[in-house]
Each structure stands twice: as C-alpha cells, then as structure tokens.
Design a protein around this motif. Structure first.
Motif, PDB file in Angstrom:
ATOM      1  N   SER A 126       0.847  -1.189   0.000  1.00  0.00           N
ATOM      2  CA  SER A 126       0.000   0.000   0.000  1.00  0.00           C
ATOM      3  C   SER A 126       0.883   1.239   0.000  1.00  0.00           C
ATOM      4  O   SER A 126       2.064   1.188   0.374  1.00  0.00           O
ATOM      5  N   TRP A 127       0.290   2.368  -0.403  1.00  0.00           N
ATOM      6  CA  TRP A 127       1.065   3.600  -0.435  1.00  0.00           C
ATOM      7  C   TRP A 127       1.446   4.076   0.959  1.00  0.00           C
ATOM      8  O   TRP A 127       2.385   4.869   1.120  1.00  0.00           O
ATOM      9  N   VAL A 128       0.753   3.608   1.974  1.00  0.00           N
ATOM     10  CA  VAL A 128       1.145   3.929   3.356  1.00  0.00           C
ATOM     11  C   VAL A 128       2.504   3.314   3.654  1.00  0.00           C
ATOM     12  O   VAL A 128       3.396   3.962   4.231  1.00  0.00           O
ATOM     13  N   ILE A 129       2.684   2.052   3.250  1.00  0.00           N
ATOM     14  CA  ILE A 129       3.966   1.370   3.456  1.00  0.00           C
ATOM     15  C   ILE A 129       5.051   2.010   2.601  1.00  0.00           C
ATOM     16  O   ILE A 129       6.149   2.311   3.075  1.00  0.00           O
ATOM     17  N   VAL A 130       4.741   2.225   1.315  1.00  0.00           N
ATOM     18  CA  VAL A 130       5.724   2.823   0.411  1.00  0.00           C
ATOM     19  C   VAL A 130       6.110   4.222   0.883  1.00  0.00           C
ATOM     20  O   VAL A 130       7.291   4.597   0.879  1.00  0.00           O
ATOM     21  N   ILE A 133       8.465   3.993   3.790  1.00  0.00           N
ATOM     22  CA  ILE A 133       9.816   3.632   3.328  1.00  0.00           C
ATOM     23  C   ILE A 133      10.528   4.849   2.753  1.00  0.00           C
ATOM     24  O   ILE A 133      11.681   5.135   3.071  1.00  0.00           O
ATOM     25  N   ILE A 134       9.814   5.598   1.898  1.00  0.00           N
ATOM     26  CA  ILE A 134      10.418   6.775   1.248  1.00  0.00           C
ATOM     27  C   ILE A 134      10.807   7.830   2.276  1.00  0.00           C
ATOM     28  O   ILE A 134      11.905   8.398   2.224  1.00  0.00           O
ATOM     29  N   LYS A 141      17.664  13.238   9.206  1.00  0.00           N
ATOM     30  CA  LYS A 141      18.418  12.802  10.388  1.00  0.00           C
ATOM     31  C   LYS A 141      18.925  11.371  10.271  1.00  0.00           C
ATOM     32  O   LYS A 141      20.101  11.093  10.448  1.00  0.00           O
ATOM     33  N   ASN A 142      18.034  10.435   9.994  1.00  0.00           N
ATOM     34  CA  ASN A 142      18.402   9.027  10.044  1.00  0.00           C
ATOM     35  C   ASN A 142      18.353   8.317   8.690  1.00  0.00           C
ATOM     36  O   ASN A 142      18.525   7.107   8.616  1.00  0.00           O
ATOM     37  N   GLY A 143      18.100   9.062   7.612  1.00  0.00           N
ATOM     38  CA  GLY A 143      17.975   8.434   6.301  1.00  0.00           C
ATOM     39  C   GLY A 143      19.306   7.938   5.773  1.00  0.00           C
ATOM     40  O   GLY A 143      20.334   8.607   5.926  1.00  0.00           O
ATOM     41  N   PRO A 144      19.333   6.753   5.152  1.00  0.00           N
ATOM     42  CA  PRO A 144      20.588   6.196   4.621  1.00  0.00           C
ATOM     43  C   PRO A 144      21.205   7.046   3.521  1.00  0.00           C
ATOM     44  O   PRO A 144      22.426   7.084   3.376  1.00  0.00           O
TER      45      PRO A 144
END
Length: 305
Positions: A126-130, A133-134, A141-144
């Motif tokens: 679902s777009w909630v999950i996507v 993730i995005i 702060k914590n994004g790879p």
C-alpha cells in the motif's frame, strides 16, 4: 435464409452460455459501483443537505461551479493536477514496455522468474507502506541517503522539502511501485508474436536492436495505444493516497490537487455540493482527454500503417 441466421445465432448463444454467466458478476460490479453512483452527480447542481437527501435538496443550477471558479486557488489546483499527472504519464509510461522487453529477452528461466517476482512485489504494498519507506530513506536525520552524503563530507539534503527533489521522488516511487506489475500486459502481448518474424529478421542480418525496433515494438503498438488511452483517462485522478502520504506543508502549494481538494472540502468540511461539482468537472476533463487520445492514436496508427 433468415431462419438459418436465427438458428446459427441460437447455437452461438447456447455455446457461449458459460461465458455469459462468467460475465454476469463483472457487469453487476460495474453497474452497482460505477453506474448507479452516477446518479449522485446531481448533487453538483443542488444545495445538498444530508437531512433533506438528494431529491429534497434545493436546486441551485450552476452556482456551485461558479463558486469553485471564483476562488483563485482553484486554478492552481487544476494546474497542479494536470502537471503532476502529465509528468507521471510521460515519465512512467515507457518503463513497463522496457521492462517487458528486457524480461522477454532473458533465457534463464530461474533468473527470469526471480526477476519478475522482485519487480512485481512493490505493486502489492500500500502507499502507506511505500510512503513510510520513502520518508525513512530520504530523512534528514536518520535516512541512509543523507548518511552516505555526510560520510563523504557533504551536507545533508532536505529531499522531501525541496520542490524539484520531491517531484523526482514522487515520480520515481510510482515507477518503482507499478512498472513491474504493469509490464505483465506487455509480456502477454510479446508472447503472441510469431517467432518466425524474428527468424526472418535474423536471416536478413538484423541484430538484437533491429529486432526490437523493427519487430517487437511494431507488434506491441496496439497494446501500447490501448494502455496509453487508459492512462490518459486517469490523468485527472493523480492518486489521492500517493499524494496524501508524501505531501508536507512546505510543498503543499505544489501538491494541492483535485483529490486532496475533494478530501479537505468534502470529507473534512462537509461541502458535498462543491466537491461533487469539482468531481464532475474532473470527470468531464478526463472524458475529453480520452477522446483526444483515442483520436490521436487513430491518426498515428493510420500514418504508421
């Protein structure tokens, strides 16, 4: 002669009874959930009150449409909808075709199946999950992504708060999520191409690129036209869930579109008449775009063939 035609017609009907039976449920689905709700479009011409119902509400004619277009924000909403939708179609449309051709060229069955599974899987998120993730991947702060940038001595970038970066992420996420699944229809079309065409091309000295441009793509043309017309019909939809999950106050002036307007005015503020008028206008524009796309497709088809 007439009796023979009637007899043949009855025979065909009897032979196709299982197909007609299978078609019943899809027809009922479209009638109940697509055609019956069209009656509600009359709300766009009324001062709808829930207590009075659709028929009991006062008729106001085109007043709701005048109220919509009297607001300066409306033009911006329509412009944003068209810009985002057109970019989505133009940028993402070629990717399923390219993926289908690449997958079709894979000869190792296990690798082909594994690749298809990996490419199809995001479609079922679902777009909630996507969206989650995005947001985590591009977090400051914590994004790879920003972690790698800082590791090499750079400054963290606020991707989701920059208009250009946000649009790139929006378009890229749509490609990542749906390109693999949308390639299925092209793979089905590729499987119907007569292998003798490729054999004849090889005999004529055509390399792989020539085979794709001279055999594969012309054979895919009817499917490409059909999917393009269908995609054109959805231009004004944009995708509420996709926009709603990824938007933020900084880029809101760019992400205010028709679906978010309907949500904010209709669901949150209860302005059902105004939002129905906007939805009806949206549907009329979509119909015009489909007719134009269909006409252009016929013209280009006549020019090519």
């Amino acid at each position: 002669m007439i009796n023979n035609e009637k007899l043949h017609r009855r025979i065909r009907i009897k032979e196709n009874i299982p197909l007609y039976t299978m078609l019943t449920l899809p027809l009922l689905f479209f009638i109940i959930f697509n055609y019956v709700p069209m009656f509600g479009a009359v709300i766009a011409f009324k001062d709808y009150r829930f207590i009075d119902g659709i028929m009991g509400s006062d008729w106001v004619g085109l007043r709701n449409f005048k109220m919509i277009f009297a607001q300066p924000h409306t033009v911006e909403i329509i412009r944003n909808t068209l810009v985002i939708s057109l970019l989505s179609v133009l940028v993402s449309f070629p990717f399923p075709i390219i993926l289908a051709i690449l997958l079709n060229e894979i000869r190792m069955k296990w690798f082909k199946k594994a690749s298809q599974t990996v490419l199809y899987l995001p479609h079922f998120f679902s777009w909630v999950i996507v969206g989650g993730i995005i947001i985590n991947v591009f977090s400051v702060k914590n994004g790879p992504i920003n972690f790698i940038i800082e590791y090499f001595g750079g400054e963290p970038i606020q991707f989701l708060f920059n208009h250009t970066a946000w649009m790139s992420i929006f378009l890229g996420s749509g490609i990542w999520k749906d390109a693999g699944f949308n390639a299925i229809i092209y793979l089905a079309a590729l499987s119907s191409i007569d292998p003798t065409y490729y054999e004849a091309a090889v005999v004529d000295g055509a390399n792989k690129w020539k085979q794709i441009t001279k055999v594969t793509l012309p054979s895919l043309y009817p499917t490409i036209v059909l999917t393009f017309i269908l995609a054109t019909g959805k231009i004004m939809e944009v995708g509420f869930d996709r926009i709603f999950v990824l938007q933020n106050p900084v880029v809101k002036n760019m992400t205010d579109v028709v679906p978010t307007f309907i949500y904010e005015m209709g669901i949150q503020q209860g302005e059902f008449s105004i939002t129905t008028a906007m939805g009806l206008f949206d549907s009329v524009i979509s119909l015009i775009l489909v007719l134009v796309a269909n006409r252009l497709a016929k013209m280009s088809g006549n020019a090519l063939f």
